[in-house]
Design a protein around this motif. Structure first.
Motif, mmCIF file in Angstrom:
data_model
loop_
_atom_site.group_PDB
_atom_site.id
_atom_site.type_symbol
_atom_site.label_atom_id
_atom_site.label_comp_id
_atom_site.label_asym_id
_atom_site.label_seq_id
_atom_site.Cartn_x
_atom_site.Cartn_y
_atom_site.Cartn_z
ATOM 1 N N SER A 1 0.825 -1.206 0.000
ATOM 2 C CA SER A 1 0.000 0.000 0.000
ATOM 3 C C SER A 1 0.856 1.253 0.000
ATOM 4 N N LEU A 2 0.299 2.304 -0.558
ATOM 5 C CA LEU A 2 0.889 3.640 -0.520
ATOM 6 C C LEU A 2 -0.236 4.648 -0.403
ATOM 7 N N ARG A 3 0.090 5.790 0.170
ATOM 8 C CA ARG A 3 -0.879 6.884 0.247
ATOM 9 C C ARG A 3 -0.260 8.136 -0.343
ATOM 10 N N LEU A 4 -0.885 8.653 -1.376
ATOM 11 C CA LEU A 4 -0.447 9.882 -2.009
ATOM 12 C C LEU A 4 -1.235 11.058 -1.449
ATOM 13 N N SER A 5 -0.550 12.192 -1.346
ATOM 14 C CA SER A 5 -1.187 13.429 -0.921
ATOM 15 C C SER A 5 -0.888 14.513 -1.936
ATOM 16 N N CYS A 6 -1.800 15.459 -2.056
ATOM 17 C CA CYS A 6 -1.607 16.597 -2.957
ATOM 18 C C CYS A 6 -2.188 17.822 -2.279
ATOM 19 N N ALA A 7 -1.326 18.788 -1.990
ATOM 20 C CA ALA A 7 -1.749 20.013 -1.322
ATOM 21 C C ALA A 7 -1.754 21.169 -2.305
ATOM 22 N N ALA A 8 -2.832 21.903 -2.308
ATOM 23 C CA ALA A 8 -2.966 23.063 -3.183
ATOM 24 C C ALA A 8 -2.684 24.332 -2.395
ATOM 25 N N SER A 9 -2.049 25.280 -3.062
ATOM 26 C CA SER A 9 -1.769 26.561 -2.423
ATOM 27 C C SER A 9 -1.815 27.663 -3.471
ATOM 28 N N GLY A 10 -1.912 28.899 -2.982
ATOM 29 C CA GLY A 10 -1.968 30.045 -3.891
ATOM 30 C C GLY A 10 -3.216 30.857 -3.648
ATOM 31 N N SER A 11 -3.566 31.676 -4.626
ATOM 32 C CA SER A 11 -4.707 32.581 -4.499
ATOM 33 C C SER A 11 -6.007 31.852 -4.851
ATOM 34 N N ILE A 12 -6.322 30.835 -4.055
ATOM 35 C CA ILE A 12 -7.444 29.944 -4.336
ATOM 36 C C ILE A 12 -8.716 30.451 -3.687
ATOM 37 N N LEU A 13 -9.773 30.559 -4.479
ATOM 38 C CA LEU A 13 -11.082 30.912 -3.940
ATOM 39 C C LEU A 13 -11.882 29.645 -3.656
ATOM 40 N N SER A 14 -11.797 28.686 -4.559
ATOM 41 C CA SER A 14 -12.457 27.407 -4.315
ATOM 42 C C SER A 14 -11.811 26.328 -5.182
ATOM 43 N N THR B 1 -6.452 19.734 0.355
ATOM 44 C CA THR B 1 -5.635 18.553 0.101
ATOM 45 C C THR B 1 -6.506 17.391 -0.374
ATOM 46 N N VAL B 2 -5.981 16.667 -1.356
ATOM 47 C CA VAL B 2 -6.629 15.456 -1.836
ATOM 48 C C VAL B 2 -5.677 14.285 -1.615
ATOM 49 N N TYR B 3 -6.239 13.121 -1.311
ATOM 50 C CA TYR B 3 -5.447 11.938 -1.016
ATOM 51 C C TYR B 3 -5.830 10.800 -1.960
ATOM 52 N N LEU B 4 -4.904 9.864 -2.123
ATOM 53 C CA LEU B 4 -5.199 8.634 -2.844
ATOM 54 C C LEU B 4 -4.599 7.479 -2.042
ATOM 55 N N GLN B 5 -5.452 6.716 -1.411
ATOM 56 C CA GLN B 5 -5.011 5.525 -0.697
ATOM 57 C C GLN B 5 -5.013 4.365 -1.678
ATOM 58 N N MET B 6 -3.858 3.760 -1.857
ATOM 59 C CA MET B 6 -3.707 2.688 -2.832
ATOM 60 C C MET B 6 -3.359 1.394 -2.098
ATOM 61 N N ASN B 7 -4.238 0.429 -2.180
ATOM 62 C CA ASN B 7 -4.032 -0.875 -1.554
ATOM 63 C C ASN B 7 -3.948 -1.960 -2.618
ATOM 64 N N SER B 8 -3.452 -3.120 -2.210
ATOM 65 C CA SER B 8 -3.340 -4.268 -3.125
ATOM 66 C C SER B 8 -2.684 -3.864 -4.437
#
Length: 123
Positions: free
Chosen positions: A17-30, A77-84
């Motif tokens: 298994s692995l878990r990926l993360s992705c964090a967004a930053s900047g002048s974000i409104l939505s 932040t968005v995640y991706l949990q990857m199993n098997s």
């Protein structure tokens, strides 16, 4: 403007298994739809999974039942949990987001990509 930074890639044995993360930053409104794509050597980039701001998910058939996408809106932040994991999951994984942002005194809707993170599944 907007940056997406992935983390969590690496090498793992089949079945792991692995878990990926992705964090967004900047002048974000939505942050609207966020997702993960992947590109294996010699192949086109393909959809892995997406998730709306309300939590509705969509998965490629090849990962259904093994991968789970989730997000924390407060952390942008968005995640991706990857199993098997399987050898055929080996690829560079890219984070993607549809973003309403403000580069100045106006609003703009744009699509952004992360730099990619390598996932290798091998014994």
């Amino acid at each position: 403007q907007v940056q997406l930074v992935e983390s969590g890639g690496g090498s793992v044995q089949p079945g792991g298994s692995l878990r990926l993360s992705c964090a967004a930053s900047g002048s974000i409104l939505s942050l609207n739809v966020m997702g993960w794509y992947r590109q294996a050597p010699g192949k086109e980039r393909e959809l892995v999974a997406t998730i709306t701001s309300g939590g509705i998910t969509n998965y490629a058939d090849s990962v259904k039942g093994r991968f789970t996408i989730s997000r924390e809106n407060a952390k942008k932040t968005v995640y991706l949990q990857m199993n098997s994991l399987k050898p055929e999951d080996t690829a560079v994984y890219y984070c993607n987001a549809d973003v309403l942002y403000s580069p100045g005194s106006f609003y703009r809707l744009g699509e952004f990509w992360g730099q990619g993170t390598q996932v290798t599944v091998s014994s």
